[in-house]
Design an enzyme around this catalytic site. Structure first.
Site, PDB file in Angstrom:
ATOM      1  CG  HIS A  82      -2.040  -0.982   1.123  1.00 32.21           C
ATOM      2  ND1 HIS A  82      -2.586  -1.604   2.215  1.00 32.21           N
ATOM      3  CD2 HIS A  82      -2.725  -1.457   0.051  1.00 32.21           C
ATOM      4  CE1 HIS A  82      -3.559  -2.412   1.824  1.00 32.21           C
ATOM      5  NE2 HIS A  82      -3.668  -2.341   0.519  1.00 32.21           N
TER       6      HIS A  82
ATOM      7  CB  CYS B 283     -12.321  22.412 -15.696  1.00 31.97           C
ATOM      8  SG  CYS B 283     -13.754  23.420 -15.279  1.00 31.97           S
TER       9      CYS B 283
END
Length: 761
Positions: free
Chosen positions: A397, A708
């Site tokens: 992780h 955007c």
């Protein structure tokens, strides 16, 4: 699918908003007839019914917004306090009879008091852009109804841990989170691990990387041990290399839960997988890869006594672009070697820490050296120039998160914490796995960050690619990406930090405008300097009235609105509160005196008269002499399809399409509504027609047009739609830049080819 639970075979990727990324991905694996242990998902709607509604939900939302600001301001003590308060709220909730009955009935279908794994499946987790790798909670070997219910509440509460809040702040995720929970029958693991269907270190798509260990796979994903690593060619697949790891212990199922056992010397010396087993894991991982349209996958697998099983799969979120091997580093003493887990090179002062609780001792820009880095280290990793650990593999992780954050990382260095000492100056090369003595010039590689200036060499595209930004801490990394500037700099996080979480009118009433201006100017200059001379388009504050009310003193100034999404906000608010707007414009004027690449965008413009009034405020204020400053408007309200020629006539230089708001207002659907989620579609013909009208009108009016949002990077067809319309730029989040650049390049090449064929014909 029921109101509270759904079996895996009832789920698909389209259900991710209700089942979370992990739950939806498991549904896809079952649909592909891959070997998955049975189970079910406690749906998001259950969490919302029990936790997120009413007074509890309102309090959580307010505390969450405050915690995000504290995380963005690098105030770990405040984050800890707020997170504990939020977890206490979750644990104070209780299941109603209907929800409890649905969960226990689904559990009984797995067997009498079956041992299960209970895994968080947050909405947005395990997606193509955000893994949340190890951030939220997993409980293994849970047995019995009461223990199951307790584990579900623990998963819900893990939404509000400091590591999750820090991750969300770094990824600019502002919405209050929601959680589904996966309940899956345990497989008694003899060996387990992770397979990546692309090499996370080099980005090569023709390689498979497998990390393997004895017992349950958590020792691999947590970085608690150094796993055996297998590198395979996808052609075959064929084993190319086996790097032995070092494992002293394993986690196995025992009475009452997990237990740790010490491994025999024989087990320590033997490989975790035979060559045929490694090939079998690779084939299964490739089956997942092919099911998902050949998108690289991060797969967790388990061998029990009888068979190989899949327990989880998710898209690989961050891969470096494949590139030739970097030039040899300059001669220097190599102090430590390990696995190259996250590319890039950084130098700095070593800080050796043994536990996440010591993280506040690490100063910004120091090199974190630790025995291992589980997700609790995230607030510390986010401040580090680089990370070096004794244990862990390339698929753990911490390595995944380091790659997402752009932090060079070396894992499995074994002796790093004893060889390196506090105060040493070293260079960490995450591309070669070496820690070298001293601060050295590092050879440039394709994945290495730059610190500003013009964009790095990349496929030349006529359509500009901008990046969305909200925090100054993210500026250096974003500036290093292959972009033409900042297409959307959100003001809200900058503003609340500069205001110290107070309402702006409260600050004005106290006469503390100068304090606000100094903070705001410093934050903005940090961003504009990183991107200079590339443009930075600052979108002025667009808090809604309910969000302003959450600020200190806000209740004294804000109206109570039933639907603030279409209420007192944006351009109209500026005309009614000119003193607040002029304070914000003063900050911009002072920044432009230092870095003139800063420009202004006005949000939520509804009518001509309010835009004209707002432009008059700008022309009469501190920006009146800034003739080089471009003035943009956001296209979020459908009325812009009528008014845009008039807006251009008022002197607007560009228009940026806010696809989320434009979609919800065009289709009349709340983008945050679970019930109406199937209706929200940025590719709906009505939305595409509105976008096309805006783009063509902008072109006719001689102004630039942009969009955007994430849709162009998630969906190449959407990007091609925009480019065929003639849009001049697209703006996406930093992690979506490579995919968006590829989508733009592919679309432009196709258009050129079509034009050439038409001309030849």
């Amino acid at each position: 699918m029921g109101a509270y639970v759904a079996a895996f075979d009832q789920l698909r990727l389209a259900d991710a908003d209700e089942a979370g990324g992990k739950g939806a991905n498991l549904g896809e694996l079952v649909a592909a007839s891959l070997p998955v242990p049975p189970g079910f998902v406690v749906l998001r709607s259950c969490y919302e019914q029990i936790v997120a509604q009413g007074a509890h939900g309102a309090k959580l939302a307010a505390l969450h917004a405050e915690a995000l600001s504290a995380a963005a301001a690098a105030d770990p003590v405040r984050v800890d306090v707020l997170c504990q308060r939020m977890r206490d709220i979750v644990h104070a909730c209780t299941l109603d009879a209907e929800a409890r009955s649905a969960i226990t009935a689904a559990y009984s279908l797995l067997g009498d008091r079956a041992d299960v794994a209970v895994r968080s499946s947050a909405v947005g987790e395990d997606s193509a852009t955000s893994s949340f790798a190890g951030m939220n909670l997993t409980r293994t070997n849970v047995r019995g109804e009461n223990e199951l219910i307790e584990a579900i509440f623990d998963c819900w509460a893990s939404l509000f841990s400091p590591r999750v809040l820090t991750y969300r702040a770094r990824r600019d995720m502002q919405a209050t989170p929601a959680m589904a929970v996966v309940v899956q029958k345990m497989v008694q693991a003899r060996r387990a691990g992770v397979a990546f269907t692309a090499d996370p270190a080099t980005g090569r798509r023709d390689r498979i990387v497998i990390d393997a260990a004895r017992g349950q796979g958590e020792v691999v994903v947590s970085g608690a041990t150094q796993p055996d690593t297998y590198l395979l060619d996808t052609d075959g697949p064929r084993l190319l290399e086996h790097r032995p790891g070092h494992q002293d212990f394993a986690i196995v199922a025992g009475p009452g839960g997990d237990r740790r056992i010490e491994l025999s010397e024989e087990d320590k010396a033997a490989p975790a997988l035979t060559e045929p087993e490694a090939i079998e894991v690779a084939k299964l991982a490739l089956a997942v890869h092919h099911h998902h349209g050949d998108h690289p996958q991060d797969v967790e697998w388990v061998y029990n006594e009888d068979a190989l099983w899949l327990v989880q799969a998710r898209p690989v979120t961050t891969l470096p672009e494949p590139h030739p091997a970097p030039a040899a580093p300059p001669p220097a003493t190599v102090l430590v070697r390990g696995l190259a887990a996250a590319p890039g090179t950084a130098d700095g002062t070593v800080r050796v820490l043994s536990a996440p609780e010591q993280g506040t001792a690490l100063a910004h820009g120091e090199i974190l050296v630790a025995p291992m880095t589980n997700p609790d280290w995230l607030p510390t990793i986010s401040r580090a120039a680089a990370v070096v650990t004794d244990s862990g593999g390339m698929t753990c992780h911490a390595a995944i998160v380091a790659r997402e954050l752009g932090v060079p990382c070396i894992v499995g260095a074994r002796t790093a914490t004893t060889t390196l000492t506090d105060g040493d100056t070293v260079t960490v090369d995450g591309s070669t796995g070496e820690v070298r003595a001293g601060a050295q010039p590092h050879p440039a590689v394709a994945s290495e960050p730059r610190t500003g200036g013009a964009a790095a060499a990349a496929p030349a595209t006529a359509t500009k690619l901008y990046v969305n930004l909200a925090l100054p801490e993210a500026a250096q990394r974003a500036a290093a990406a292959d972009t033409d500037g900042v297409g959307l700099l959100r003001a809200e996080m900058l503003l609340t930090r500069a205001l110290d979480n107070r309402h702006p009118r409260e600050v004005i009433a106290r006469g503390e405008q100068r304090v606000f201006l100094d903070r705001m100017v410093d934050a903005l200059t940090h961003i504009t300097a990183a991107f200079a001379p590339r443009p930075v388009i600052y979108r002025a504050t667009d808090f809604r009235s309910n969000e302003f009310r959450d600020l200190e003193g806000g209740a004294s100034y804000e109206p109570l609105e039933h639907n603030p999404m279409i209420g007192y906000r944006g351009c109209y608010r500026y005309t009614q509160e000119p003193e607040v707007f002029q304070l914000e414009m003063t900050a911009l004027a002072e920044v432009r005196q230092r870095t003139p690449n800063l420009h202004l965008m006005l949000p939520f413009v509804r009518t001509r008269w309010e835009l004209e009034a707002c432009l008059d405020l700008i022309d009469s204020g501190p920006l009146r002499h800034q003739r080089g400053m471009h003035r943009w408007v956001m296209a979020e309200v459908p009325s812009i399809t009528y008014w845009l020629p008039e807006y251009a006539g008022l002197g607007i230089d560009g228009v940026s399409i806010g696809s989320n708001d434009l979609t919800q207002l065009t289709l009349g659907v709340d983008r945050d509504s679970t019930e109406c989620a199937p209706l929200f579609d940025e590719s709906d013909p009505a939305v595409l027609d509105a976008i096309s009208t805006i783009v063509s009108t902008a072109r006719k009016s001689g102004i630039t047009s942009s969009l955007c949002g994430q849709a162009p990077s998630r969906n190449p067809d959407f990007a091609e739609h925009l480019i065929r319309m003639g849009i001049t730029s697209i703006s996406v989040t930093t992690d979506a830049v490579p995919a968006a650049r590829r989508a733009i390049d592919t679309a432009e090449r196709r258009l050129l080819l079509e034009h050439a064929r038409a001309t030849a014909g």
